[in-house]
Design an enzyme around this catalytic site. Structure first.
Site, PDB file in Angstrom:
ATOM      1  N   CYS A 245      -0.784   1.304  22.229  1.00  0.00           N
ATOM      2  CA  CYS A 245       0.171   1.240  21.057  1.00  0.00           C
ATOM      3  C   CYS A 245       0.801   2.406  20.982  1.00  0.00           C
ATOM      4  CB  CYS A 245      -0.939   1.190  19.822  1.00  0.00           C
ATOM      5  SG  CYS A 245      -2.083   2.493  19.828  1.00  0.00           S
TER       6      CYS A 245
ATOM      7  N   GLU B   8      -3.556  -0.516  11.747  1.00  0.00           N
ATOM      8  CA  GLU B   8      -3.039   0.435  12.936  1.00  0.00           C
ATOM      9  C   GLU B   8      -2.276  -0.479  13.842  1.00  0.00           C
ATOM     10  OE1 GLU B   8      -3.229   3.692  13.468  1.00  0.00           O
ATOM     11  OE2 GLU B   8      -5.085   4.312  12.774  1.00  0.00           O
TER      12      GLU B   8
HETATM   13  P1  NAP Z   1      -3.680  -9.063  18.276  1.00  0.00           P
HETATM   14  O1  NAP Z   1      -3.566 -10.505  18.827  1.00  0.00           O
HETATM   15  O2  NAP Z   1      -3.085  -8.670  16.946  1.00  0.00           O
HETATM   16  O3  NAP Z   1      -5.288  -8.864  18.264  1.00  0.00           O
HETATM   17  C1  NAP Z   1      -5.791  -7.976  17.604  1.00  0.00           C
HETATM   18  C2  NAP Z   1      -7.288  -8.282  17.307  1.00  0.00           C
HETATM   19  O4  NAP Z   1      -6.999  -9.126  16.155  1.00  0.00           O
HETATM   20  C3  NAP Z   1      -7.915  -8.985  18.213  1.00  0.00           C
HETATM   21  O5  NAP Z   1      -9.432  -8.837  17.869  1.00  0.00           O
HETATM   22  C4  NAP Z   1      -7.759 -10.525  17.887  1.00  0.00           C
HETATM   23  O6  NAP Z   1      -8.777 -11.286  18.412  1.00  0.00           O
HETATM   24  C5  NAP Z   1      -7.827 -10.458  16.346  1.00  0.00           C
HETATM   25  N1  NAP Z   1      -7.241 -11.620  15.793  1.00  0.00           N
HETATM   26  C6  NAP Z   1      -6.301 -12.238  16.124  1.00  0.00           C
HETATM   27  N2  NAP Z   1      -5.799 -13.259  15.467  1.00  0.00           N
HETATM   28  C7  NAP Z   1      -6.466 -13.229  14.178  1.00  0.00           C
HETATM   29  C8  NAP Z   1      -6.362 -13.716  12.756  1.00  0.00           C
HETATM   30  N3  NAP Z   1      -5.834 -14.657  12.638  1.00  0.00           N
HETATM   31  N4  NAP Z   1      -7.353 -13.007  11.783  1.00  0.00           N
HETATM   32  C9  NAP Z   1      -8.345 -12.037  12.145  1.00  0.00           C
HETATM   33  N5  NAP Z   1      -8.075 -11.386  13.323  1.00  0.00           N
HETATM   34  C10 NAP Z   1      -7.483 -11.934  14.287  1.00  0.00           C
HETATM   35  O7  NAP Z   1      -3.393  -7.963  19.355  1.00  0.00           O
HETATM   36  P2  NAP Z   1      -3.874  -7.661  20.598  1.00  0.00           P
HETATM   37  O8  NAP Z   1      -3.104  -8.570  21.518  1.00  0.00           O
HETATM   38  O9  NAP Z   1      -5.324  -7.635  20.766  1.00  0.00           O
HETATM   39  O10 NAP Z   1      -3.364  -6.108  20.997  1.00  0.00           O
HETATM   40  C11 NAP Z   1      -2.119  -5.582  21.228  1.00  0.00           C
HETATM   41  C12 NAP Z   1      -1.235  -5.169  19.769  1.00  0.00           C
HETATM   42  O11 NAP Z   1      -2.117  -4.462  19.270  1.00  0.00           O
HETATM   43  C13 NAP Z   1      -0.118  -4.425  20.084  1.00  0.00           C
HETATM   44  O12 NAP Z   1       0.910  -4.984  19.162  1.00  0.00           O
HETATM   45  C14 NAP Z   1      -0.429  -2.897  20.124  1.00  0.00           C
HETATM   46  O13 NAP Z   1       0.526  -2.169  19.959  1.00  0.00           O
HETATM   47  C15 NAP Z   1      -1.359  -3.111  18.841  1.00  0.00           C
HETATM   48  N6  NAP Z   1      -2.354  -1.863  18.875  1.00  0.00           N
HETATM   49  C16 NAP Z   1      -2.317  -0.901  18.068  1.00  0.00           C
HETATM   50  C17 NAP Z   1      -3.057   0.287  18.070  1.00  0.00           C
HETATM   51  C18 NAP Z   1      -2.902   1.393  17.149  1.00  0.00           C
HETATM   52  O14 NAP Z   1      -3.621   2.112  16.889  1.00  0.00           O
HETATM   53  N7  NAP Z   1      -1.712   1.276  16.354  1.00  0.00           N
HETATM   54  C19 NAP Z   1      -4.188   0.299  19.015  1.00  0.00           C
HETATM   55  C20 NAP Z   1      -4.186  -1.020  19.960  1.00  0.00           C
HETATM   56  C21 NAP Z   1      -3.416  -2.022  19.698  1.00  0.00           C
HETATM   57  P3  NAP Z   1      -8.717 -12.240  19.677  1.00  0.00           P
HETATM   58  O15 NAP Z   1      -8.053 -11.401  20.704  1.00  0.00           O
HETATM   59  O16 NAP Z   1     -10.253 -12.319  19.975  1.00  0.00           O
HETATM   60  O17 NAP Z   1      -8.011 -13.561  19.254  1.00  0.00           O
END
Ligand code: NAP
Ligand code: MG
Length: 477
Positions: A280, A246
């Site tokens: 998102c 997602e």
């Molecule tokens: P993110 O940086 O991709 O982080 C998402 C999750 O992944 C966090 O728990 C993060 O942990 C973890 N993560 C980061 N690097 C990783 C790695 N190398 N391996 C495994 N896990 C890892 O995104 P975010 O900044 O939290 O959220 C914003 C993004 O999410 C936006 O692009 C938004 O559109 C998207 N989003 C999409 C939806 C949907 O339903 N489509 C819903 C919500 C958000 P840490 O933060 O602890 O590093």
């Protein structure tokens, strides 16, 4: 100080290291979480596996449903506590934090009722044969949760996985762990067996990466950015572990000249202001038919100027952004807009009571944004709405589909035939006609196309991803 929650017990991380928890409303630390590593992830996966093998898979579907219903009730009882936690941890205005807690209760309620309605099929086959299908849980599912809607995403992802009979290992974003640790404690209180829900906190590149690599994880549900989604899918592909992604969006709201603007305008504002635009499915691009473009911008500008950002506890239109780096990201986009001479129509205000050290951004309305500019192509993830004009229906479709994303589209028109044509022609996982995500849609399957990801969560559809289909053929003569 918060600990991991593994096998229904609070556990410190193996490293003994912690990460400060920051209140985005004032930028100050007020708690700490564990900085876990691969050893902690391994402990959580083992606990989940032991739970699945020794007890969880013996629960009947109806028994799982009863437990999920008890958890829903427990969350509903604890809504005030969860609201306060979320407000402080994530900077959500009180009403928005509360809405998330109520949505979490509703997800558990929905999936409680769904557990014993997940049927297989019988399939007509050759003479002397009977064929049937079973929907079996994967076993241990991994859930990587972002910071923007921790409770809602936990509800839809972990709720669906538990309903389908999996034991879960959850890695929340380090900026948003507190409510989820509390919910896991509530699950233990209402009788979930040790290991059914495990929470391991820490950095994504450390413990998130350990989850993706762990051979004991049988399915991964990831919600977050396209870049990290790609990394996780690559790692999972090495061991053929299925993944639901997602990812983000750059979702268009498309307004035709015949639309009911009294209904459309408040929904358009809400879709970019809710959670300070860190959603998102934020309606971050506004496409408006040329003949009403100027008049609509005047009305929308007035609405933007009235918007107020401030500390979460003041419960204004929006709170702060999640962290300083997110605020800087939004500032960078806005200085690009200035450099490209993209006109700003209106801006709301940050109230005087907002501490200087908080991560605030006034809601901002930009017009005539070129479709190819990065403001119209990339997720800003802040309260910035980019407006552009279209000539006719074909042009509206062309602009709507002109990004790499395809999560949600809103279409505002009273022409019934056009409603259907637009719903068909827009490339996205969901299309809302004359509304934008009204009611939360726990029952409605949700997910994206293109770089917005693949697989669906929410609704009954989620139970298909959280199970694997086994076909059983009997020859009985
Ligand atoms: P993110 O940086 O991709 O982080 C998402 C999750 O992944 C966090 O728990 C993060 O942990 C973890 N993560 C980061 N690097 C990783 C790695 N190398 N391996 C495994 N896990 C890892 O995104 P975010 O900044 O939290 O959220 C914003 C993004 O999410 C936006 O692009 C938004 O559109 C998207 N989003 C999409 C939806 C949907 O339903 N489509 C819903 C919500 C958000 P840490 O933060 O602890 O590093
Ligand atoms: Mg925080």
């Amino acid at each position: 100080m918060q600990l991991n929650f593994i096998a229904n017990t609070a556990q410190p991380s193996a490293s003994g290291q912690t990460i400060a928890v920051i209140d985005p409303s004032d930028g100050q630390p007020f708690d700490a979480i564990q900085r876990s590593n691969a050893a902690d992830m391994d402990a959580a996966v083992r606990a989940a596996r032991h739970c699945f093998d020794s007890s969880w898979q013996k629960f009947s579907a109806a028994e799982r449903g009863k437990l999920l219903m008890r958890l829903s009730q427990r969350v509903a009882q604890g809504v005030d506590e969860l609201t306060l936690l979320e407000q402080r941890d994530c900077g959500k205005p009180t009403r928005q934090a509360r809405a998330d807690a109520l949505a979490l209760a509703r997800y558990f309620e929905f999936y409680a009722g769904a557990c014993d309605k997940l049927h297989g099929d019988t399939i007509p086959y050759m003479d002397g044969y009977s064929v049937l299908t079973w929907r079996e849980p994967h076993g241990v599912t991994g859930h990587v949760i972002p910071w923007n809607y921790p409770m809602q995403i936990f509800g839809r992802s972990v709720g669906g996985a538990l309903a389908a009979g999996n034991a879960c290992v959850v890695k929340p974003a380090e900026d948003a762990c507190l409510s989820l640790i509390r919910v896991a404690q509530m699950a233990a209180e209402v009788g979930f067996p040790a290991g059914a829900i495990n929470i391991v906190t820490g950095y994504g590149h450390e413990v998130g990466d350990a989850l993706a690599h762990h051979p004991g994880i049988d399915h991964i549900s990831f919600t977050g950015s396209p870049a990290v989604g790609t990394l996780i899918a690559q790692v999972a592909a090495e061991r053929h572990c299925p993944v639901t992604l997602e990812l983000g969006g750059k979702s268009p709201q498309i307004v035709f000249a015949d639309a009911d603007l009294d209904a459309a305008l408040p929904a358009i504002v809400n879709a970019i202001v809710q959670n300070a635009g860190q959603t998102c499915s934020a309606g971050s691009r506004l496409l408006v038919e040329q003949s009403i473009y100027e008049a609509l911008l005047v009305r929308l500008g007035a609405l933007f100027e009235a918007l107020k950002a401030g500390p979460a506890s003041l419960d204004l239109d929006l709170g702060p952004l999640i962290r300083q780096s997110q605020q800087q990201r939004v500032w960078d986009f806005l200085s690009d807009a200035q450099a490209a001479n993209i006109p700003m129509v209106a801006q709301g205000q940050v109230v005087d009571a907002a501490p200087e050290t908080g991560f605030y951004q006034a809601p901002t309305l930009l017009r005539d944004v070129p479709v190819t500019h990065r403001l119209a192509q990339q997720e800003i993830f802040g309260p910035v709405l980019c407006v552009m004009a279209f000539r006719d229906e074909d042009h509206a479709v062309e602009l709507a589909n002109a990004t790499r994303f395809g999560l949600v589209a809103g279409v505002w028109t009273n022409d019934g035939a056009r409603q259907f044509r637009m719903a068909r022609r827009v490339h996205s996982g969901q299309v809302f006609i004359n509304n934008y995500g009204a009611g939360g849609g726990v029952e409605l399957p949700f997910g994206g196309v293109k770089s917005s990801g693949y697989g669906r969560e929410k609704g009954l559809e989620a139970l298909h991803s959280f199970t694997t289909l086994k076909t059983v053929a009997f020859r009985h003569g």
